[in-house]
Design a protein around this motif. Structure first.
Motif, mmCIF file in Angstrom:
data_model
loop_
_atom_site.group_PDB
_atom_site.id
_atom_site.type_symbol
_atom_site.label_atom_id
_atom_site.label_comp_id
_atom_site.label_asym_id
_atom_site.label_seq_id
_atom_site.Cartn_x
_atom_site.Cartn_y
_atom_site.Cartn_z
ATOM 1 N N ALA A 53 0.830 -1.208 0.000
ATOM 2 C CA ALA A 53 0.000 0.000 0.000
ATOM 3 C C ALA A 53 0.865 1.258 0.000
ATOM 4 O O ALA A 53 0.524 2.252 -0.653
ATOM 5 C CB ALA A 53 -0.929 0.004 1.207
ATOM 6 N N ALA A 54 1.974 1.220 0.714
ATOM 7 C CA ALA A 54 2.855 2.385 0.758
ATOM 8 C C ALA A 54 3.539 2.619 -0.584
ATOM 9 O O ALA A 54 3.866 3.766 -0.923
ATOM 10 C CB ALA A 54 3.902 2.203 1.857
ATOM 11 N N ALA A 55 3.756 1.573 -1.359
ATOM 12 C CA ALA A 55 4.435 1.713 -2.650
ATOM 13 C C ALA A 55 3.486 2.141 -3.764
ATOM 14 O O ALA A 55 3.939 2.575 -4.820
ATOM 15 C CB ALA A 55 5.096 0.393 -3.028
ATOM 16 N N ASN A 56 2.189 2.010 -3.526
ATOM 17 C CA ASN A 56 1.225 2.315 -4.565
ATOM 18 C C ASN A 56 1.107 3.821 -4.789
ATOM 19 O O ASN A 56 1.136 4.603 -3.844
ATOM 20 C CB ASN A 56 -0.139 1.736 -4.216
ATOM 21 N N GLY A 60 -0.680 5.597 -10.944
ATOM 22 C CA GLY A 60 0.634 5.156 -11.396
ATOM 23 C C GLY A 60 0.528 3.969 -12.339
ATOM 24 O O GLY A 60 -0.459 3.238 -12.344
ATOM 25 N N VAL A 61 1.545 3.785 -13.131
ATOM 26 C CA VAL A 61 1.574 2.678 -14.088
ATOM 27 C C VAL A 61 2.718 1.741 -13.729
ATOM 28 O O VAL A 61 3.604 2.088 -12.949
ATOM 29 C CB VAL A 61 1.721 3.183 -15.543
ATOM 30 N N ALA A 62 2.682 0.558 -14.309
ATOM 31 C CA ALA A 62 3.743 -0.419 -14.072
ATOM 32 C C ALA A 62 5.078 0.149 -14.559
ATOM 33 O O ALA A 62 5.126 0.875 -15.555
ATOM 34 C CB ALA A 62 3.426 -1.711 -14.805
ATOM 35 N N PRO A 63 6.163 -0.175 -13.865
ATOM 36 C CA PRO A 63 7.468 0.410 -14.217
ATOM 37 C C PRO A 63 8.108 -0.236 -15.441
ATOM 38 O O PRO A 63 9.236 -0.715 -15.399
ATOM 39 C CB PRO A 63 8.287 0.183 -12.954
ATOM 40 N N GLN A 68 6.620 4.892 -25.315
ATOM 41 C CA GLN A 68 5.399 5.495 -25.846
ATOM 42 C C GLN A 68 4.586 6.236 -24.792
ATOM 43 O O GLN A 68 3.538 6.765 -25.092
ATOM 44 C CB GLN A 68 4.529 4.415 -26.485
ATOM 45 N N LEU A 69 5.045 6.244 -23.562
ATOM 46 C CA LEU A 69 4.304 6.934 -22.521
ATOM 47 C C LEU A 69 4.631 8.426 -22.558
ATOM 48 O O LEU A 69 5.773 8.821 -22.793
ATOM 49 C CB LEU A 69 4.657 6.367 -21.141
ATOM 50 N N PRO A 70 3.646 9.268 -22.340
ATOM 51 C CA PRO A 70 3.896 10.707 -22.346
ATOM 52 C C PRO A 70 4.727 11.130 -21.134
ATOM 53 O O PRO A 70 4.844 10.393 -20.157
ATOM 54 C CB PRO A 70 2.494 11.320 -22.304
ATOM 55 N N GLU A 71 5.269 12.316 -21.191
ATOM 56 C CA GLU A 71 6.056 12.852 -20.073
ATOM 57 C C GLU A 71 5.159 13.067 -18.858
ATOM 58 O O GLU A 71 3.978 13.351 -18.989
ATOM 59 C CB GLU A 71 6.702 14.175 -20.485
#
Length: 124
Positions: A53-56, A60-63, A68-71
């Motif tokens: 839960a603390a890391a969520n 957010g998206v998977a690392p 192709q992901l926007p800035e």
């Protein structure tokens, strides 16, 4: 109402605290060694839930960067997930070891109640 809305917003933290309290109550209040092991496992799972839960990060998206992901996209931290996986393996092995000790105690004393084992040991 502000407290209730904060609890609803942060329910994983609330659930992990409740689970940890249940586990600590089980360990401290029960004499049965199997129930103590279950309580320790509940406490461990509460810690795992808290770490995840603390890391969520909301939104957010998977690392995984594919170019192709926007800035400005926020990634979820993968380190706590790796730590939790390692913790699960360690918890499993400690539980197996504790269960093997309980089996040996049962074979030797004929009970898995900690109070009865202490009473038997004091009579020796």
């Amino acid at each position: 109402m502000d407290v209730i809305s904060r609890i609803v917003q942060n329910y994983p933290y609330f659930v992990s605290v409740v689970l940890f309290c249940i586990g600590i109550y089980t360990v401290l209040s029960r004499s049965n060694l199997m129930k103590k092991i279950i309580g320790i496992n509940i406490m461990g799972n509460a810690i795992f839930l808290f770490l995840i839960a603390a890391a969520n990060i909301r939104g957010g998206v998977a690392p995984i960067h594919d170019g192709q992901l926007p800035e400005g996209v926020h990634y979820v931290n993968p380190l706590p997930a790796a730590l939790v996986l390692t913790g699960i393996v360690v918890a499993l092995s400690v539980t197996a070891f504790a269960l093997s000790i309980v089996v040996k105690l049962y074979q030797y004393y004929g009970t898995i109640e900690a109070d009865e084992i202490l009473e038997i040991r004091s009579c020796d």
